[in-house]
Motif scaffolding. Structure first.
Motif, mmCIF file in Angstrom:
data_model
loop_
_atom_site.group_PDB
_atom_site.id
_atom_site.type_symbol
_atom_site.label_atom_id
_atom_site.label_comp_id
_atom_site.label_asym_id
_atom_site.label_seq_id
_atom_site.Cartn_x
_atom_site.Cartn_y
_atom_site.Cartn_z
ATOM 1 N N ILE A 1 0.841 -1.203 0.000
ATOM 2 C CA ILE A 1 0.000 0.000 0.000
ATOM 3 C C ILE A 1 0.874 1.250 0.000
ATOM 4 O O ILE A 1 0.620 2.205 -0.745
ATOM 5 C CB ILE A 1 -0.964 -0.004 1.206
ATOM 6 N N TYR A 2 1.935 1.247 0.812
ATOM 7 C CA TYR A 2 2.841 2.397 0.864
ATOM 8 C C TYR A 2 3.503 2.627 -0.494
ATOM 9 O O TYR A 2 3.587 3.767 -0.966
ATOM 10 C CB TYR A 2 3.894 2.189 1.953
ATOM 11 N N MET A 3 3.975 1.555 -1.125
ATOM 12 C CA MET A 3 4.639 1.704 -2.423
ATOM 13 C C MET A 3 3.672 2.209 -3.483
ATOM 14 O O MET A 3 4.028 3.043 -4.319
ATOM 15 C CB MET A 3 5.270 0.375 -2.856
ATOM 16 N N VAL A 4 2.451 1.745 -3.461
ATOM 17 C CA VAL A 4 1.461 2.206 -4.438
ATOM 18 C C VAL A 4 1.143 3.682 -4.208
ATOM 19 O O VAL A 4 1.008 4.446 -5.164
ATOM 20 C CB VAL A 4 0.183 1.336 -4.363
ATOM 21 N N MET A 5 1.058 4.058 -2.936
ATOM 22 C CA MET A 5 0.756 5.457 -2.638
ATOM 23 C C MET A 5 1.907 6.386 -3.031
ATOM 24 O O MET A 5 1.696 7.579 -3.236
ATOM 25 C CB MET A 5 0.449 5.628 -1.143
ATOM 26 N N GLU A 6 3.112 5.866 -3.149
ATOM 27 C CA GLU A 6 4.269 6.683 -3.511
ATOM 28 C C GLU A 6 4.481 6.787 -5.018
ATOM 29 O O GLU A 6 5.399 7.458 -5.461
ATOM 30 C CB GLU A 6 5.537 6.134 -2.848
ATOM 31 N N GLU B 1 -2.654 12.299 -6.549
ATOM 32 C CA GLU B 1 -3.425 13.338 -7.224
ATOM 33 C C GLU B 1 -4.608 12.733 -7.977
ATOM 34 O O GLU B 1 -5.707 13.282 -7.975
ATOM 35 C CB GLU B 1 -2.533 14.132 -8.187
ATOM 36 N N SER B 2 -4.385 11.588 -8.627
ATOM 37 C CA SER B 2 -5.487 10.965 -9.363
ATOM 38 C C SER B 2 -6.564 10.460 -8.408
ATOM 39 O O SER B 2 -7.751 10.506 -8.727
ATOM 40 C CB SER B 2 -4.976 9.827 -10.253
ATOM 41 N N LEU B 3 -6.155 10.017 -7.225
ATOM 42 C CA LEU B 3 -7.151 9.606 -6.229
ATOM 43 C C LEU B 3 -7.965 10.799 -5.755
ATOM 44 O O LEU B 3 -9.192 10.730 -5.664
ATOM 45 C CB LEU B 3 -6.467 8.950 -5.022
ATOM 46 N N GLY C 1 -10.311 11.999 -8.529
ATOM 47 C CA GLY C 1 -11.468 11.107 -8.663
ATOM 48 C C GLY C 1 -12.436 11.277 -7.516
ATOM 49 O O GLY C 1 -13.650 11.248 -7.687
ATOM 50 N N PHE C 2 -11.917 11.496 -6.340
ATOM 51 C CA PHE C 2 -12.774 11.713 -5.185
ATOM 52 C C PHE C 2 -13.517 13.031 -5.315
ATOM 53 O O PHE C 2 -14.719 13.108 -5.067
ATOM 54 C CB PHE C 2 -11.928 11.706 -3.900
ATOM 55 N N ASN C 3 -12.809 14.072 -5.731
ATOM 56 C CA ASN C 3 -13.447 15.386 -5.878
ATOM 57 C C ASN C 3 -14.499 15.371 -6.985
ATOM 58 O O ASN C 3 -15.542 16.003 -6.852
ATOM 59 C CB ASN C 3 -12.401 16.467 -6.160
#
Length: 125
Positions: free
Chosen positions: A98-103, A109-111, A114-116
């Protein structure tokens, strides 16, 4: 034997050596199961580690309540140690992924974009 040394006046009976037999002690099947599941968790991780913990604790409880009927405390403890170890390692691995994916550059920014985008239409009434 005279009565001075024996206050009861009765000669002691000869002792016999009776053979005492015990019921065979059997290995607790839950302890064996915990050990096997703990070993399998090397390859199957949480799928077998969680049941390994459950069966290990059940085995220790049975052995504690009936120590003359069951053996296998060492197997149950080994199964518990292996199961807990691979639960911890699996969780660390999951958090590392999860940490590596978040980095990954641009992933956060894409998350947030998409949330916004998902929130904004609902807010415009």
């Amino acid at each position: 034997m005279d009565k001075q040394n024996n206050p009861y006046g009765v000669a002691p009976k000869a002792t016999t050596h009776e053979q005492v037999t015990y019921a065979p002690v059997k290995n607790n099947s839950l302890a064996i199961t915990s050990l096997i599941l703990g070993l399998l968790s090397i390859f199957l991780s949480l799928i077998t580690a969680i049941p390994g913990v459950i069966t290990g604790h059940m085995a220790l409880s049975k052995i504690k309540n009936a120590p003359m009927d069951y053996e296998g405390k060492g197997m149950a403890i080994t199964g518990l140690i292996l199961s807990y170890l691979f639960i911890i390692l699996s969780l660390l691995f999951i958090f590392a992924i999860i940490y590596m994916v978040m980095e990954i550059p641009g992933f956060k920014e894409s998350l947030s974009e998409g949330f916004n985008e998902g929130v904004q239409p609902g807010m415009q009434h």
